[in-house]
Design a protein around this motif. Structure first.
Motif, PDB file in Angstrom:
ATOM      1  N   CYS A  26       0.845  -1.205   0.000  1.00  0.00           N
ATOM      2  CA  CYS A  26       0.000   0.000   0.000  1.00  0.00           C
ATOM      3  C   CYS A  26       0.876   1.251   0.000  1.00  0.00           C
ATOM      4  CB  CYS A  26      -0.903  -0.048   1.238  1.00  0.00           C
ATOM      5  SG  CYS A  26      -2.054   1.326   1.330  1.00  0.00           S
ATOM      6  N   ARG A  27       1.886   1.253   0.833  1.00  0.00           N
ATOM      7  CA  ARG A  27       2.810   2.398   0.885  1.00  0.00           C
ATOM      8  C   ARG A  27       3.542   2.579  -0.445  1.00  0.00           C
ATOM      9  NH1 ARG A  27       2.528   6.493   2.757  1.00  0.00           N
ATOM     10  NH2 ARG A  27       4.705   6.940   3.290  1.00  0.00           N
ATOM     11  N   LEU A  28       3.975   1.485  -1.029  1.00  0.00           N
ATOM     12  CA  LEU A  28       4.702   1.565  -2.300  1.00  0.00           C
ATOM     13  C   LEU A  28       3.807   2.142  -3.404  1.00  0.00           C
ATOM     14  CD1 LEU A  28       6.658  -1.835  -2.347  1.00  0.00           C
ATOM     15  CD2 LEU A  28       7.575   0.454  -1.885  1.00  0.00           C
ATOM     16  N   LEU A  29       2.544   1.720  -3.404  1.00  0.00           N
ATOM     17  CA  LEU A  29       1.613   2.211  -4.433  1.00  0.00           C
ATOM     18  C   LEU A  29       1.371   3.711  -4.263  1.00  0.00           C
ATOM     19  CD1 LEU A  29      -0.987  -0.732  -4.467  1.00  0.00           C
ATOM     20  CD2 LEU A  29       0.551  -0.090  -6.336  1.00  0.00           C
ATOM     21  N   THR A  30       1.160   4.151  -3.031  1.00  0.00           N
ATOM     22  CA  THR A  30       0.902   5.589  -2.820  1.00  0.00           C
ATOM     23  C   THR A  30       2.163   6.397  -3.109  1.00  0.00           C
ATOM     24  OG1 THR A  30       1.280   5.348  -0.448  1.00  0.00           O
ATOM     25  CG2 THR A  30      -0.994   5.304  -1.167  1.00  0.00           C
ATOM     26  N   LYS A  31       3.304   5.850  -2.722  1.00  0.00           N
ATOM     27  CA  LYS A  31       4.573   6.545  -3.005  1.00  0.00           C
ATOM     28  C   LYS A  31       4.797   6.698  -4.499  1.00  0.00           C
ATOM     29  CE  LYS A  31       8.144   6.109   0.507  1.00  0.00           C
ATOM     30  NZ  LYS A  31       9.316   5.318   0.906  1.00  0.00           N
ATOM     31  N   ALA A  32       4.314   5.713  -5.256  1.00  0.00           N
ATOM     32  CA  ALA A  32       4.494   5.747  -6.717  1.00  0.00           C
ATOM     33  C   ALA A  32       3.481   6.672  -7.393  1.00  0.00           C
ATOM     34  CB  ALA A  32       4.378   4.325  -7.277  1.00  0.00           C
ATOM     35  N   GLY A  33       2.594   7.276  -6.584  1.00  0.00           N
ATOM     36  CA  GLY A  33       1.687   8.279  -7.146  1.00  0.00           C
ATOM     37  C   GLY A  33       0.267   7.818  -7.370  1.00  0.00           C
ATOM     38  N   ALA A  34      -0.040   6.581  -6.932  1.00  0.00           N
ATOM     39  CA  ALA A  34      -1.410   6.075  -7.088  1.00  0.00           C
ATOM     40  C   ALA A  34      -2.243   6.459  -5.863  1.00  0.00           C
ATOM     41  CB  ALA A  34      -1.400   4.555  -7.239  1.00  0.00           C
ATOM     42  N   THR A  35      -3.557   6.570  -6.055  1.00  0.00           N
ATOM     43  CA  THR A  35      -4.451   6.627  -4.908  1.00  0.00           C
ATOM     44  C   THR A  35      -4.916   5.202  -4.663  1.00  0.00           C
ATOM     45  OG1 THR A  35      -6.308   7.153  -6.383  1.00  0.00           O
ATOM     46  CG2 THR A  35      -5.253   8.993  -5.256  1.00  0.00           C
ATOM     47  N   VAL A  36      -5.042   4.862  -3.378  1.00  0.00           N
ATOM     48  CA  VAL A  36      -5.352   3.475  -3.028  1.00  0.00           C
ATOM     49  C   VAL A  36      -6.604   3.426  -2.153  1.00  0.00           C
ATOM     50  CG1 VAL A  36      -4.531   1.386  -1.853  1.00  0.00           C
ATOM     51  CG2 VAL A  36      -2.920   2.806  -3.142  1.00  0.00           C
ATOM     52  N   GLN A  37      -7.577   2.661  -2.612  1.00  0.00           N
ATOM     53  CA  GLN A  37      -8.779   2.413  -1.815  1.00  0.00           C
ATOM     54  C   GLN A  37      -8.744   0.972  -1.338  1.00  0.00           C
ATOM     55  OE1 GLN A  37     -11.525   4.413  -0.713  1.00  0.00           O
ATOM     56  NE2 GLN A  37     -11.493   2.546   0.534  1.00  0.00           N
ATOM     57  N   VAL A  38      -8.624   0.805  -0.017  1.00  0.00           N
ATOM     58  CA  VAL A  38      -8.514  -0.543   0.537  1.00  0.00           C
ATOM     59  C   VAL A  38      -9.901  -1.120   0.818  1.00  0.00           C
ATOM     60  CG1 VAL A  38      -7.663  -1.912   2.492  1.00  0.00           C
ATOM     61  CG2 VAL A  38      -6.244  -0.074   1.538  1.00  0.00           C
ATOM     62  N   VAL A  39     -10.061  -2.394   0.449  1.00  0.00           N
ATOM     63  CA  VAL A  39     -11.270  -3.161   0.750  1.00  0.00           C
ATOM     64  C   VAL A  39     -10.801  -4.463   1.407  1.00  0.00           C
ATOM     65  CG1 VAL A  39     -13.317  -4.298  -0.215  1.00  0.00           C
ATOM     66  CG2 VAL A  39     -12.470  -2.178  -1.253  1.00  0.00           C
ATOM     67  N   MET A  40     -11.425  -4.824   2.525  1.00  0.00           N
ATOM     68  CA  MET A  40     -10.971  -6.011   3.252  1.00  0.00           C
ATOM     69  C   MET A  40     -12.109  -6.984   3.503  1.00  0.00           C
ATOM     70  SD  MET A  40      -8.616  -4.018   6.086  1.00  0.00           S
ATOM     71  CE  MET A  40      -8.016  -5.487   6.922  1.00  0.00           C
ATOM     72  N   THR A  41     -11.798  -8.279   3.416  1.00  0.00           N
ATOM     73  CA  THR A  41     -12.781  -9.279   3.829  1.00  0.00           C
ATOM     74  C   THR A  41     -12.759  -9.362   5.359  1.00  0.00           C
ATOM     75  OG1 THR A  41     -11.229 -11.136   3.811  1.00  0.00           O
ATOM     76  CG2 THR A  41     -12.372 -10.642   1.724  1.00  0.00           C
ATOM     77  N   GLU A  42     -13.770 -10.017   5.885  1.00  0.00           N
ATOM     78  CA  GLU A  42     -13.853 -10.178   7.349  1.00  0.00           C
ATOM     79  C   GLU A  42     -12.637 -10.954   7.854  1.00  0.00           C
ATOM     80  OE1 GLU A  42     -17.735 -11.678   8.370  1.00  0.00           O
ATOM     81  OE2 GLU A  42     -17.132 -11.939  10.461  1.00  0.00           O
ATOM     82  N   ALA A  43     -12.217 -11.961   7.083  1.00  0.00           N
ATOM     83  CA  ALA A  43     -11.064 -12.758   7.512  1.00  0.00           C
ATOM     84  C   ALA A  43      -9.786 -11.923   7.499  1.00  0.00           C
ATOM     85  CB  ALA A  43     -10.907 -13.978   6.598  1.00  0.00           C
ATOM     86  N   ALA A  44      -9.655 -11.017   6.525  1.00  0.00           N
ATOM     87  CA  ALA A  44      -8.450 -10.168   6.465  1.00  0.00           C
ATOM     88  C   ALA A  44      -8.310  -9.318   7.719  1.00  0.00           C
ATOM     89  CB  ALA A  44      -8.510  -9.279   5.223  1.00  0.00           C
TER      90      ALA A  44
END
Ligand SMILES: Cc1cc2nc3c(=O)[nH]c(=O)nc-3n(C[C@H](O)[C@H](O)[C@H](O)COP(=O)(O)O)c2cc1C
Length: 127
Positions: A26-44
């Motif tokens: 997630c950090r690498l993606l944002t550092k590379a200039g992307a916006t990141v929307q996280v979605v998680m399952t209950e198990a995650a």
């Protein structure tokens, strides 16, 4: 990395120990200039908290298909259509099975099947 600038990525976490690695991804993606929307399952959520992923992505994490914060009450449609790419990491064996069978009983699998097939390309990790 330049190709990630301005891209919007849905980063989906399913339940596996490798969720800790997704914090770094997630950090690498944002550092590379992307916006990141996280979605998680209950198990995650058993492996890493939405709070951590929110802090790293700078956005509130989605965990439920019933999340009412979307005006049309359809987060699966909005999240799927807004994304330039959907990355599932880690992708549990259970989640692979769900995708293969077209099951959609929670938000992450539901947004995956809501994705127009023209925008899909499946990339498995290389050994
Ligand atoms: C300690 C622990 C570690 C696990 N690690 C993995 C894993 O690395 N890969 C995997 O596919 N499942 C793993 N699982 C099983 C999944 O968490 C389980 O199948 C879960 O139902 C997946 O749900 P989801 O696909 O909705 O996220 C693990 C379970 C436990 C309790």
């Amino acid at each position: 990395m330049q190709e990630l600038v301005g891209k919007h990525i849905v980063l989906g976490l399913s339940g596996g120990v490798a969720c800790y690695k997704t914090a770094h991804l997630c950090r690498l993606l944002t550092k590379a200039g992307a916006t990141v929307q996280v979605v998680m399952t209950e198990a995650a959520e058993q492996f890493i908290t939405p709070v951590t992923m929110q802090a790293l992505s700078g956005r509130t994490v989605y965990t439920s298909q019933w999340d009412a914060r979307e005006g049309n009450n359809m987060p699966h449609i909005n999240l799927s259509r807004e994304a330039d790419a959907i990355v599932i990491a880690p992708c549990s064996a259970d989640f692979v099975g769900k995708l293969a069978q077209g099951r959609a009983d929670e938000l992450l699998s539901l947004l995956c099947i809501a994705r127009p097939s023209s925008g899909c390309r499946c990339c498995w990790p290389r050994p």
